[in-house]
Each structure stands twice: as structure tokens, then as C-alpha cells.
Design an enzyme around this catalytic site. Structure first.
Site, PDB file in Angstrom:
ATOM      1  N   GLU A 156      22.324 -41.803  20.252  1.00  0.00           N
ATOM      2  CA  GLU A 156      21.768 -42.629  19.198  1.00  0.00           C
ATOM      3  C   GLU A 156      20.364 -42.116  18.894  1.00  0.00           C
ATOM      4  O   GLU A 156      19.546 -41.990  19.803  1.00  0.00           O
ATOM      5  CB  GLU A 156      21.671 -44.065  19.730  1.00  0.00           C
ATOM      6  CG  GLU A 156      21.965 -45.132  18.738  1.00  0.00           C
ATOM      7  CD  GLU A 156      21.957 -46.500  19.434  1.00  0.00           C
ATOM      8  OE1 GLU A 156      21.494 -47.459  18.805  1.00  0.00           O
ATOM      9  OE2 GLU A 156      22.381 -46.595  20.610  1.00  0.00           O
ATOM     10  N   ARG A 171      12.792 -49.351  23.680  1.00  0.00           N
ATOM     11  CA  ARG A 171      13.833 -49.830  24.592  1.00  0.00           C
ATOM     12  C   ARG A 171      15.125 -49.024  24.538  1.00  0.00           C
ATOM     13  O   ARG A 171      16.112 -49.415  25.151  1.00  0.00           O
ATOM     14  CB  ARG A 171      14.117 -51.308  24.323  1.00  0.00           C
ATOM     15  CG  ARG A 171      14.662 -51.587  22.945  1.00  0.00           C
ATOM     16  CD  ARG A 171      14.790 -53.071  22.691  1.00  0.00           C
ATOM     17  NE  ARG A 171      15.627 -53.294  21.533  1.00  0.00           N
ATOM     18  CZ  ARG A 171      16.569 -54.215  21.453  1.00  0.00           C
ATOM     19  NH1 ARG A 171      16.799 -55.016  22.460  1.00  0.00           N
ATOM     20  NH2 ARG A 171      17.289 -54.350  20.365  1.00  0.00           N
ATOM     21  N   HIS A 172      15.135 -47.917  23.833  1.00  0.00           N
ATOM     22  CA  HIS A 172      16.339 -47.088  23.775  1.00  0.00           C
ATOM     23  C   HIS A 172      16.161 -45.779  24.529  1.00  0.00           C
ATOM     24  O   HIS A 172      15.154 -45.099  24.382  1.00  0.00           O
ATOM     25  CB  HIS A 172      16.710 -46.776  22.318  1.00  0.00           C
ATOM     26  CG  HIS A 172      17.341 -47.933  21.615  1.00  0.00           C
ATOM     27  ND1 HIS A 172      16.602 -48.857  20.915  1.00  0.00           N
ATOM     28  CD2 HIS A 172      18.635 -48.326  21.520  1.00  0.00           C
ATOM     29  CE1 HIS A 172      17.423 -49.778  20.412  1.00  0.00           C
ATOM     30  NE2 HIS A 172      18.654 -49.483  20.763  1.00  0.00           N
ATOM     31  N   GLU A 198      17.573 -58.221  24.970  1.00  0.00           N
ATOM     32  CA  GLU A 198      18.932 -58.149  25.496  1.00  0.00           C
ATOM     33  C   GLU A 198      19.001 -57.194  26.681  1.00  0.00           C
ATOM     34  O   GLU A 198      18.516 -56.076  26.603  1.00  0.00           O
ATOM     35  CB  GLU A 198      19.859 -57.659  24.369  1.00  0.00           C
ATOM     36  CG  GLU A 198      21.310 -57.584  24.744  1.00  0.00           C
ATOM     37  CD  GLU A 198      21.840 -56.166  24.711  1.00  0.00           C
ATOM     38  OE1 GLU A 198      21.642 -55.461  23.719  1.00  0.00           O
ATOM     39  OE2 GLU A 198      22.436 -55.767  25.729  1.00  0.00           O
ATOM     40  N   SER A 206      25.453 -57.088  27.502  1.00  0.00           N
ATOM     41  CA  SER A 206      26.390 -57.481  26.474  1.00  0.00           C
ATOM     42  C   SER A 206      27.746 -57.548  27.151  1.00  0.00           C
ATOM     43  O   SER A 206      28.093 -56.671  27.942  1.00  0.00           O
ATOM     44  CB  SER A 206      26.373 -56.430  25.367  1.00  0.00           C
ATOM     45  OG  SER A 206      26.913 -56.967  24.207  1.00  0.00           O
ATOM     46  N   ARG A 227      16.050 -51.572  31.562  1.00  0.00           N
ATOM     47  CA  ARG A 227      15.577 -52.754  30.830  1.00  0.00           C
ATOM     48  C   ARG A 227      15.305 -53.918  31.772  1.00  0.00           C
ATOM     49  O   ARG A 227      14.322 -54.645  31.612  1.00  0.00           O
ATOM     50  CB  ARG A 227      16.610 -53.187  29.784  1.00  0.00           C
ATOM     51  CG  ARG A 227      16.610 -52.294  28.570  1.00  0.00           C
ATOM     52  CD  ARG A 227      17.378 -52.957  27.436  1.00  0.00           C
ATOM     53  NE  ARG A 227      17.554 -52.011  26.332  1.00  0.00           N
ATOM     54  CZ  ARG A 227      18.262 -52.261  25.247  1.00  0.00           C
ATOM     55  NH1 ARG A 227      18.878 -53.429  25.114  1.00  0.00           N
ATOM     56  NH2 ARG A 227      18.374 -51.363  24.293  1.00  0.00           N
ATOM     57  N   ARG A 263      24.257 -42.387  25.270  1.00  0.00           N
ATOM     58  CA  ARG A 263      24.305 -42.834  23.881  1.00  0.00           C
ATOM     59  C   ARG A 263      23.601 -41.820  22.983  1.00  0.00           C
ATOM     60  O   ARG A 263      22.381 -41.661  23.071  1.00  0.00           O
ATOM     61  CB  ARG A 263      23.610 -44.201  23.726  1.00  0.00           C
ATOM     62  CG  ARG A 263      24.138 -45.297  24.645  1.00  0.00           C
ATOM     63  CD  ARG A 263      25.397 -45.963  24.121  1.00  0.00           C
ATOM     64  NE  ARG A 263      26.073 -46.726  25.164  1.00  0.00           N
ATOM     65  CZ  ARG A 263      25.871 -48.023  25.432  1.00  0.00           C
ATOM     66  NH1 ARG A 263      25.005 -48.715  24.708  1.00  0.00           N
ATOM     67  NH2 ARG A 263      26.530 -48.620  26.407  1.00  0.00           N
TER      68      ARG A 263
END
Lengths: 500, 500
Positions: free
Chosen positions: B274, B280-281, B423, B426, B474, B272
């Protein structure tokens, strides 16, 4: 003959039916049928024809139709579920009407259906199906997902052995068509068997190593420096800088050994930006990697790896015969042979065998691919094994981090492993001493700045260790006697192929 | 007190010693000792001092030395092997000389040693070691790999609980120092426990799914088109063109379902791009992915996934207590609670609970991270579980391929799963109909040309199916009650970190 998927089957007489895959969904079938029933009612274009049909709740939904084998009062279908298929009969009677037979006959190939049926023994074996002793007498049939009428390839063509049916002018499917339409090609019994066996190889690899006390690790694929010198590496743009894709997890496996994990393995993608368009090269493949500390001699590592391979071969032989036989139907091959303990030859012995067979090569020359294959044949003749280890490679042909042989500086503590004459693993004892590693890097004219982090890993206590990396796709290809690594990669990547 | 690695220990009285890790190498120890003996003899700088030492074959090789705890006639060492450590005593007597005691005392921390010793019961528990009831009386000791005297971090600092020892001015180690020196940081008992537990999560995930009839697949990471629209995707240069790194294996999982594999899983890296610098990323993490065809209702998929999670939680609870307790010593947390069957709440219920707690939000608003955490606390209070499913998300906040809820078009057949209010998964029922998928893509203003291959996958028979992707790091972080995903990623990647 029609090919379709079977989503469910239900009946009272299941005595002759051995396939649990067919059984397990029977309970759901009725529920699903009721759901499909609703859909059927909504399909307004059928509504009028159904008005005076006593069996109208027994079938449903079909807009696009295509002519198929029709015998007036009955029609035969072939229902497929994964590797297995079975013949099904829809015949006019108290559970089916003429309209229902017509509907069934017109379901497009590869559509997904829910079926409720009675399993009946048949007198004459049904040669064309995997379930040869029974057929299904259909009582309800509902289309769950309708395939478009024109398929990009025919499954019966895709499983035809090379040469068979040539006289009748029957087609086979070339590799690019297969790969371009992989979703269809993967539905063949052959593909289903190949990839179920591949799943088995991974499981056997991990289970064997876990039992031996190995820990599974996850290593990063995006790396900041190309540890092995920078050739054949893919570049990634990484925010405002750039990075590389790991050509192997080797540095990270070694760091885990230095970090006291003792024995580690990992399964994951490795990337090679090599413009090689051969039967055995991919730009992305799955590496089964091992690294372990040893106490006394790097042959402890070889023994661990060869035993792992032997456990895989045994597991496949004992638990995947259905898959092996299925693949053999399309691609015949000799059963894979191996010895216990695994044969280990030294490089000098291999050179001698090749010379005896007429090959001219120097003591420290690397093996060419044709010579590897020839050697495989010579070894098979002499030792009757398709799997062996070639130990003590010339130091000059191995990477800088390979431990030199203490008794002969021209050779090294390194090895390759071969299946049916092709390399599936390359490995070695690694240099675990920062000073020696520095010397070796300088000898190979490697920029020390670029590998500083690597060398520094060995400065705070590093046990002697070794390991190797196995190519999953090659293991599957060679175990099954296939001839192209694209047959054992679900979605292969090579210099010319990036899709699907 | 000194920390070193133990490579081998041997003796007759092992009654009190329960650690198989110490036992298994005893046979090798003598051999290794002989080998090291040779090395010792070659260390010429020691040669002269050894001349009149009766114990000169009992120790060897040490160039760089560092002062340590010395009591004249004896010295104590702490020997470590993975998660376990034990006290060792070298005392002048008939198996050790003064010189040998001095040598042992001067071995640098983190050096790797081979030791031959007698295991003795101790009167007073040794609080600082994992093996509290015994110590080793050393008879031979050889340095296998000598650590540099100055370590980039001290292991005792790296395992100190937050706040402890602050008054004495003792250091803790900040995260960047840990990650910069990961090889050392991974040697702590805490790190060893975290990553052994992580290995267990992967194994439990795969074993549970294999038992349920899932097939493991390998999906490509280099892809030709960014299937989810193109945001947050890394670009790779691929020979003369460019490609992308897969943000998830979703398309490929779905293709496998369309290719008749019925139920599949995969474990592998996802990427990712991002620019999120949060606890948590990560830009690269390990995805545990599931996809399966279902017969009747997508809750079959939810049930399969939640049962898999429950099997993981049980397996960890039953087989990884040592690891959990070890991590808890440094990072205390409440035991992880879960229900059977797993609690499933609908999105509207969650919104109602949040509103009751004072949160203002619209029916179709997505959950913010703070609201997810608050919801986690509310659910824990009300239902006493750290794990639950939130079902029926608003259609508007989910990707275009999410199946709309047939009974309320504002919602969808989609779900997230949470551990301790964060989370971890998903997922959704996917649209398996090419026409509906096209409509949904148009609604989301996605360029149909770019997702043509994806949509075409559903044209030749596609069963209803669903799945989800779980973030391994996670799961480990939240199960253990840790607070940063970098603690459960061996070599984490984020916008600012690409090394080691």
C-alpha cells in the site's frame, strides 16, 4: 464406521470420562441445540416426515445423505474432537425414534454435529477409538455443518501405518493427495499430534530463552540487499524498485547485539530460493534464531543453545507423550535420546571416525549428507545419543563472517548441531571487528559495496557474539523420527508446491 | 560526559546496588580482564609508555582517542548496559596511575569496555544516570571493542524530549537519521524500553491464548493467489512462475479451524503493498492473529479477544513499569485506561455520538480516520476508557467473507477494536458455508476461479468461527502514547524505506 466431529456432549454420569475437551462444551450444547432446533424447523423438506414424530426436536437438517452402517433399530457413530474420538450409539427408545436413528445413520462423514448424550461405561474395550472405556448414548443430535458426501480422502486411510492392511487391499494416501487436501489431512490424529507438538516446540524454545534473559525481536523479511552474496534469494517487486526475501534474520540479530540487546531470539519465516527437491528442504520454513553477546569464549553460546535444545527435548518428553505416542502408532520410531551435558565433538574427531569406518575424505572437506547420516549412526553407537554438536568446522566451508580459530587458521569457531544424524542448526562466533570482516569478505571475493551496511554495523562498538538458526520443521521431523519435512510443515512450500 | 557500555563490574560492597544486570557479569570480569591484558600487551604502540607504569596491567588497547572531560588526576565515565547506566570514576591512587586516567578519559564514546571496580555510595544523587545512589571506582578497565570517534548521532540528543534544551541550541535527532543509524538509535534507554515492552506484548499474547487452549500455528507467507482480490499485494518471482506475499494469514487460520484445531493463533509478518505514507502504515508489520470456532454467538470470539487484550494491558501495567516510565521521560503520555469487561458499542451508537458532535455521515458510511479519532475522544469522555470494541459494521464496508447480521441485512457480524482512538484490530464472524460464501463473492464481483480453493475449504464440515488480526506495532505505539509506528518497529518498512 462413521467419523464425525463432536461439538458438544452433555450428561449426568461423567465419572469414567477423562477428556476435558469433551466436557468443556457441555453447557453450550443445550443452547446450541435450541439454535439448531430452529434451523431444523426451517428445513422444509423434512417437515412432513417429522409431523408425527415425538422426537422431532431431537435432530435436524440433513439434505444430502449417504448410506452407512445401519442396524435397523440402532446405529453407531464415531464422534471426533481434535486428537480424540469416541463411539456414540443412537438407539430407538424413549429418547430416539426410528426416524432419528435413520437420520443419524445418514449424516455424511466429517459433518460437524452438536450432540447431547449420556456417557456409559462399556464392557468390552472399543479398540478403534481413543476413548476405549466409554460410549455416548445419544439423546439429541444436530448437524451444524454438513460435509459433502464424497471426501477427497478417507481419514482411516490417512492414518494407516505403511504396509498395514496391504493384504486386504486397503489404501494408503500419498503425500501429494494429502497436501492437496490439507484441510482433511490435518484432521487425522497423527496430524493433530504433530502440530500440537510443533506448537510446544516453539513455546519451549521461547520460554527457555526468556528465562535466560533473552529478548524476542521482530526482524524484517523484505530486505534491500541479499546479505549473503545473492544466490538462492527470492526477488520481490517493491513499488518502483525490487527487493529480496530474507534468507535468515542473521544480519538483524547481529545488529540487535550491536544495539546493546545482549541476547536475542526470533521465530519467523525464512526463505530459500533453492531448487532442492529433497525430503528435508523447503523454500519457506520457520527459523528459530538465537544470537548473543558472550564474555569469554564462544562455547558460552554453544552451551546456551544446547541447553535450550535439552529443555525442549525434556519438555516434549514430559508434556507431549500423548502426541508422541499418537504419531508413533502410524510412524513407529525409537524414543529420542540425548545426553546432559550435550556431546560436543570436534570436526577432526568426526573425520577420524568416518575414516575408520572406511570413508575417504580430506581434512578440510565438508560433510556430505550421507556422511552426516553415517556419522550420526557412529555417534549413536559410541555415545548413545541422537543429539550432538560438531564444533570447529574448516574455515573454508563456512561463510565469510565466521570467526577463524585463533589457534589454527584452517579451522573456525563454528558448529553444526545434529538430530538423528541430520543437521538442524548451523552457527558460529561471528567476526565483530569491521576490519577483519572486510578482510574476510575480500578473501571470499564478495562485493564490499553490497555489504557495506553490514560491515558498518560493527564500527561503533560491537561485543563478541555468536548464535545460530534452527529449522523448526526439521526439529519436529527428527524428534518424532519422521522422514519428510512436509509432514511437519502445515502448508509446505517447495519448488513444485505453492498451494494450498 | 562520556557514554560507554559496561561489560563487567566487581567489588565487595554491593549493598546499594540493585541492578542485577550489573551483578551477573562480575565473575566473568576477572577472566575477561586477564584476556584483555594479553591484548593490551600486544598493542605495541603503547608498549613504550607502559614500561615504567606500575598499573600497566590495569588498562589496555586504545589507538584512536578523543578529548573528553579531564580533571587532571581523575576522570568520570558513564557506563551503560541496556536500559541502565552508572557513573564511574578513574582516579590516581594505588589502583590507578596518571597514564591510566588519561587512557580512560580518551576511550571513544560507545566503545565496549570490561571494568573491574568497587561500588561506592554517593552523597549527592547522580541525576544524569539511572543508578543515582552509587558510582563505580574503577580498578581495571579494558577496551573490548573500540567505537569510531565520530558517531552518526549522539545518544543524549536521541533521548531528549521534544522542546527541551531548545534555548541552549541543543539538537534533537530526526526520524530518518535515527532509522538510518538504527544500531545506535536502538541503544537509547527509550528504544531499549520500547522493544523490551514489545517482546512482552508478544509473550503476554501467546501465554494468555495458550492458557485458553489455543494452538500456535505457522502459516506460509508465499502464496499462489491473492485471496482478497489482488490489490495491495507484493509479487515474488518464484522459480519459473510468480507468487505473492500474504496480506494476512486469514485463509490459513480459517483452514486450521476447518481442520479441527478449534482455536488457533499465530504471530508473524504480514505484507501490504500500500503506497500509504502515514504515521500508522507500514508495508511489513507483525500480525498477532486469532481464529476460533464458537458454539453459539460470535460474541464468544469478541470476548476471547478482548480478554486477551485486557491480560496484555494488565501484564504491561504490572510487569513493565520501568519500561513505561522510561519511555514517558522522553515521550510523556497519560496512563492507558481500560475497562473490565471491555466496552462494546454498536456501529449505530457510534454514528449517533458522532452526529451529536456535529459530524455529518450516512448510516452505512465507513469511519474516516479523523472520525475514528474523534470517536475515541468522545468515548474516553463518556466512558473513561482508551480501549473499546465497535461492533456490527455496515456489511457494505467489510470484505465478502464477513457474515451478514441475521437480523438486519445492512449490517454484519464484524467489529474493529480501538486503542486511544486508532484501530488496532479488524475482525468478524466469517461465512463458513460454501454456498453463502459463493453468493457473497459474486455480490462483490470477485472472480470465483481465483478463490476456489478458499471456498472449497468449507465443503467438508466447517464450524462457525471468527477471529481478527492485531497489529503489534500499533498496539505498542498506542499503549505507550507514541505518535509514529516507526518508533515501535525495529527496522520499519514503508514505501520509501527498505534499509537497514
Amino acid at each position: 464406521m462413521t467419523k464425525e466431529e463432536l461439538q458438544g456432549a452433555t450428561e449426568e454420569e461423567q465419572q469414567a470420562q477423562s477428556k476435558k475437551a469433551l466436557k468443556k462444551q457441555q453447557k453450550e450444547a443445550e443452547k446450541a441445540a435450541k439454535k439448531a432446533e430452529k434451523q431444523a424447523k426451517m428445513a422444509s423438506e423434512q417437515q412432513s416426515a417429522e409431523e408425527d414424530d415425538f422426537a422431532k426436536d431431537r435432530y435436524g437438517v440433513s439434505a444430502m445423505v449417504q448410506s452407512q452402517q445401519k442396524l435397523g433399530k440402532q446405529c453407531f457413530l464415531v464422534l471426533r474432537q481434535q486428537q480424540f474420538n469416541v463411539q456414540a450409539l443412537v438407539a430407538v427408545g424413549d429418547r430416539a425414534s426410528k426416524q432419528m436413528v435413520k437420520f443419524a445413520a445418514n449424516i455424511t462423514k466429517e459433518s460437524i454435529v452438536d450432540v447431547e448424550a449420556t456417557v456409559r461405561k462399556v464392557e468390552q474395550k472399543i479398540e478403534s477409538c481413543s476413548q476405549q472405556d466409554v460410549e455416548l448414548h445419544v439423546e439429541r443430535i444436530f448437524v451444524i455443518s454438513q460435509a459433502e458426501p464424497r471426501l477427497p480422502l478417507q481419514l482411516e486411510d490417512a492414518v494407516r501405518p505403511d504396509g498395514e492392511g496391504e493384504e486386504e487391499g486397503r489404501a494408503t494416501v500419498n503425500q501429494d493427495t494429502r497436501l492437496d487436501n490439507r484441510v482433511i489431512d490435518l484432521r487425522t490424529t497423527t496430524s493433530q499430534a504433530v502440530f500440537r507438538l510443533q506448537s510446544g516446540v516453539c513455546q519451549l524454545f521461547r520460554d527457555t530463552l526468556t528465562k535466560k534473559g533473552f529478548v524476542e525481536i521482530q526482524t524484517p523479511k523484505i530486505i534491500s540487499a541479499a546479505s549473503e552474496g545473492g544466490a538462492n534469494v527470492f526477488t520481490v517487486s517493491y513499488f518502483k524498485t525490487s527487493a529480496f526475501l530474507a534468507q535468515s534474520p542473521q544480519l538483524y540479530k547481529q545488529m540487535c547485539i550491536c544495539a546493546d540487546f545482549d541476547k536475542v531470539f526470533c521465530v519467523g519465516p525464512v526463505f530459500r530460493a533453492e531448487d532442492s527437491n529433497t525430503h528435508r528442504h523447503l523454500t519457506e520454513f520457520v527459523g528459530l534464531d538465537i544470537e548473543m553477546a558472550f564474555n569469554y569464549h564462544y562455547h558460552e553460546v554453544i552451551d546456551s543453545i544446547t541447553d535450550t535444545m535439552v529443555q525442549i527435548f525434556k519438555g516434549l518428553r514430559d508434556n507431549f507423550q500423548t502426541e508422541i505416542q499418537t504419531v508413533n502408532k502410524q510412524f513407529p520410531s525409537e524414543p529420542f535420546k540425548f545426553l546432559e551435558p550435550t556431546l560436543r565433538l570436534e570436526y577432526t574427531e568426526a573425520v577420524a571416525m568416518l575414516r575408520e569406518a572406511g570413508v575417504e575424505m580430506g581434512d578440510e572437506d565438508d560433510l556430505s549428507t550421507p556422511n552426516e547420516k553415517l556419522l550420526g549412526r557412529l555417534v549413536k553407537e559410541k555415545y548413545d545419543t541422537d543429539f550432538y554438536v560438531l564444533d570447529k568446522y574448516p574455515l573454508a566451508v563456512r561463510p565469510f563472517y565466521t570467526m577463524p580459530d585463533p589457534s589454527n587458521p584452517k579451522y573456525s569457531n563454528s558448529y553444526d548441531m545434529f538430530m538423528r544424524g541430520e543437521e538442524i542448526l548451523s552457527g558460529a562466533q561471528r567476526v565483530h571487528d569491521a576490519q577483519l570482516l572486510t578482510e574476510r569478505a575480500i578473501h571470499h571475493q564478495i562485493d564490499l559495496e553490497k555489504i557495506k551496511a553490514y560491515i558498518d554495523s560493527f564500527r561503533y562498538g560491537a561485543p563478541p557474539h555468536g548464535g545460530g538458526g534452527i529449522g523448526l520443521e526439521r526439529v519436529c521431523m527428527l524428534y518424532l523420527g519422521l522422514h519428510n519435512v512436509r509432514q511437519t510443515s502445515m502448508f509446505p512450500r517447495d519448488p513444485k508446491r505453492l498451494t494450498p
